[in-house]
Motif scaffolding. Structure first.
Motif, short mmCIF file in Angstrom:
data_model
loop_
_atom_site.label_atom_id
_atom_site.label_comp_id
_atom_site.label_asym_id
_atom_site.label_seq_id
_atom_site.Cartn_x
_atom_site.Cartn_y
_atom_site.Cartn_z
N GLU A 223 1.63 -0.02 9.48
CA GLU A 223 3.32 0.09 9.13
C GLU A 223 3.94 1.53 8.97
O GLU A 223 4.90 0.97 9.10
CB GLU A 223 3.13 -1.43 8.77
CG GLU A 223 2.78 -1.21 7.04
CD GLU A 223 2.34 -1.62 5.92
OE1 GLU A 223 3.07 -3.12 7.05
OE2 GLU A 223 1.88 -1.73 4.89
N TYR A 273 -0.87 -10.30 7.63
CA TYR A 273 -1.53 -10.89 6.23
C TYR A 273 -3.61 -11.71 6.45
O TYR A 273 -4.09 -10.89 5.66
CB TYR A 273 -1.39 -11.87 5.71
CG TYR A 273 0.44 -11.12 4.96
CD1 TYR A 273 -0.02 -10.34 4.06
CD2 TYR A 273 1.55 -11.49 5.63
CE1 TYR A 273 1.20 -9.93 3.32
CE2 TYR A 273 2.56 -11.56 5.09
CZ TYR A 273 1.95 -10.21 3.55
OH TYR A 273 3.66 -9.81 3.65
N ARG A 276 -6.04 -9.00 4.96
CA ARG A 276 -5.93 -8.93 3.70
C ARG A 276 -6.73 -10.31 3.27
O ARG A 276 -6.76 -10.22 1.72
CB ARG A 276 -4.04 -9.68 2.43
CG ARG A 276 -4.49 -7.71 2.39
CD ARG A 276 -2.94 -7.61 1.69
NE ARG A 276 -2.61 -8.57 0.75
CZ ARG A 276 -0.74 -8.49 0.57
NH1 ARG A 276 -0.13 -7.14 0.96
NH2 ARG A 276 -0.01 -9.56 0.03
O1 F6P Z 1 -2.18 -4.84 -0.55
C1 F6P Z 1 -1.39 -3.18 0.09
C2 F6P Z 1 0.18 -3.81 1.51
O2 F6P Z 1 -1.39 -4.53 1.85
C3 F6P Z 1 0.84 -2.80 1.68
O3 F6P Z 1 -0.28 -1.79 2.88
C4 F6P Z 1 1.38 -4.04 2.86
O4 F6P Z 1 2.75 -2.57 3.17
C5 F6P Z 1 2.16 -4.30 1.28
O5 F6P Z 1 1.00 -4.99 1.27
C6 F6P Z 1 2.73 -5.80 1.42
O6 F6P Z 1 2.35 -6.89 0.58
P1 F6P Z 1 3.10 -7.63 0.46
O7 F6P Z 1 4.38 -8.25 1.24
O8 F6P Z 1 2.73 -8.69 -0.49
O9 F6P Z 1 4.57 -7.01 -0.75
#
Ligand code: F6P
Length: 344
Positions: A223, A273, A276
């Motif tokens: 990204e 997501y 994650r």
């Molecule tokens: O956890 C890190 C990360 O995954 C980054 O790669 C990503 O840009 C960011 O979190 C996005 O997280 P959020 O939208 O929760 O701030």
């Protein structure tokens, strides 16, 4: 001892496994009391917490996310934030705080220790694998596996339709997920923040592949990937409430440019997501468990200001301030000598 725990920043598979390990060692082995603050620093500032006992952590080892909740933000964002953190330590008679976080949370933790003397130990987490001082963070391997599985699936649909698929994965300042999943998934090309790309060269790679009779391509893009200056119009920067740039549109900027240069139908997949969420791999469960146990040892050894880390297979205690405001970027040799060999 009385030990506080918080999870900060973006969530990550393995957080619950760390919490469980901390509780099992601290409570069952050392006879400590452990409290978990809700919602990262917010819970510390507002004194919102629960006692973490063995029954509370039962069954959480394989669960994604964090039972404590997480937030971005820091006590340094408000004028009285640091004083309120100190008050919480005093009011709750805390002997130590274990901060499970990525670069942002560990930087805050390090500042609270260095500048204000608070007894804090860090545990490095993030799917991005970009924390300096450790060979790996937990959560990364899970994210790579999810992205690799997705790339495998995308190959078959791309091949059926003779399409180019641009797969966007997370990684704002470091392209670890793109690099590892791209190698594992046999990507046509991999774009990472550390190596600015040229859209003409990328399109050439895709075209050459088609010329060789391979009518489908899977391009993996982090990204945070950046074009060489002046080579591609990028989407306008949008910041979130914490001044973090909201990413997640580079694939949409690239796809039409590939089509314009090659004439090939190009589609976008953003994993977002999904990378994650959900259960950690066995590797991440083991790493999280080792980190959690080591964090309790570090607290008992009064190694405040340190962070537990993986170094050549062993768990060590390293200076947390060395990680503050730093980003562990990819291994450029892995990109150039391994990944790039297979481009096209
Ligand atoms: O956890 C890190 C990360 O995954 C980054 O790669 C990503 O840009 C960011 O979190 C996005 O997280 P959020 O939208 O929760 O701030």
């Amino acid at each position: 001892m009385k030990i506080g725990v918080l999870t900060g920043g973006g969530d990550c598979p393995g957080l619950n496994a760390v919490i469980r390990a901390i509780v099992r060692k601290a409570v069952d082995v050392k006879g400590d009391t452990v409290i978990g603050f809700y919602d990262a620093w917010d819970g510390v500032l507002e004194q919102r917490y629960l006692e973490l006992t063995t029954p509370v952590v039962r069954g959480i080892l394989p669960r994604g996310g964090t039972i404590l909740g997480t937030r971005r933000g820091s006590p340094f964002d408000s004028k009285d934030g640091v004083d309120r953190v100190k008050k919480t330590f005093t009011d709750l008679k805390l002997d130590a705080l274990i901060v499970i976080g990525g670069n942002g949370s560990l930087t805050v933790a390090s500042m609270l220790h260095k500048q204000h003397g608070l007894p804090i130990v860090g545990v490095p987490k993030t799917i991005d694998n970009d924390v300096v001082g450790t060979d790996a963070t937990f959560g990364f391997q899970t994210a790579v596996q999810i992205a690799t599985d997705a790339i495998d699936r995308l190959h078959t649909t791309a091949e059926s339709h003779d399409r180019v698929l641009v797969v966007e994965v997370m990684g704002r300042d470091a392209g670890w997920i793109a690099l590892q999943a791209g190698i594992a998934g046999g990507a046509t090309a991999i774009l990472v923040p550390e190596v600015p790309f040229d859209i003409d060269e990328l399109s050439q790679i895709v075209r050459k592949r088609h010329d060789r009779g391979r009518y489908a391509s899977v391009v993996v893009v982090a990204e945070g990937a950046k074009p060489k200056p002046g080579t591609l119009k990028m989407p306008a920067r949008v910041l979130d409430a914490f001044g973090h740039e909201k990413l997640g549109d580079i694939a949409h900027a690239i796809a039409p440019e590939i089509t314009a240069r090659t004439g090939f139908e190009t589609r976008v997949v953003q994993l977002g997501y999904i990378q994650r969420g959900g259960t950690p791999t066995s590797y991440d469960r083991v790493l999280s468990t080792r980190f959690g146990l080591a964090a309790v040892d570090a607290v008992h050894n009064k190694e405040f200001g340190s962070m537990v880390a993986l170094r050549c297979g062993e768990i060590k205690s390293v200076d947390m301030s060395a990680t503050a405001n730093q980003t562990r970027t990819i291994d450029l040799a892995l990109f150039a000598d391994v990944a790039a060999t297979f481009f096209g």
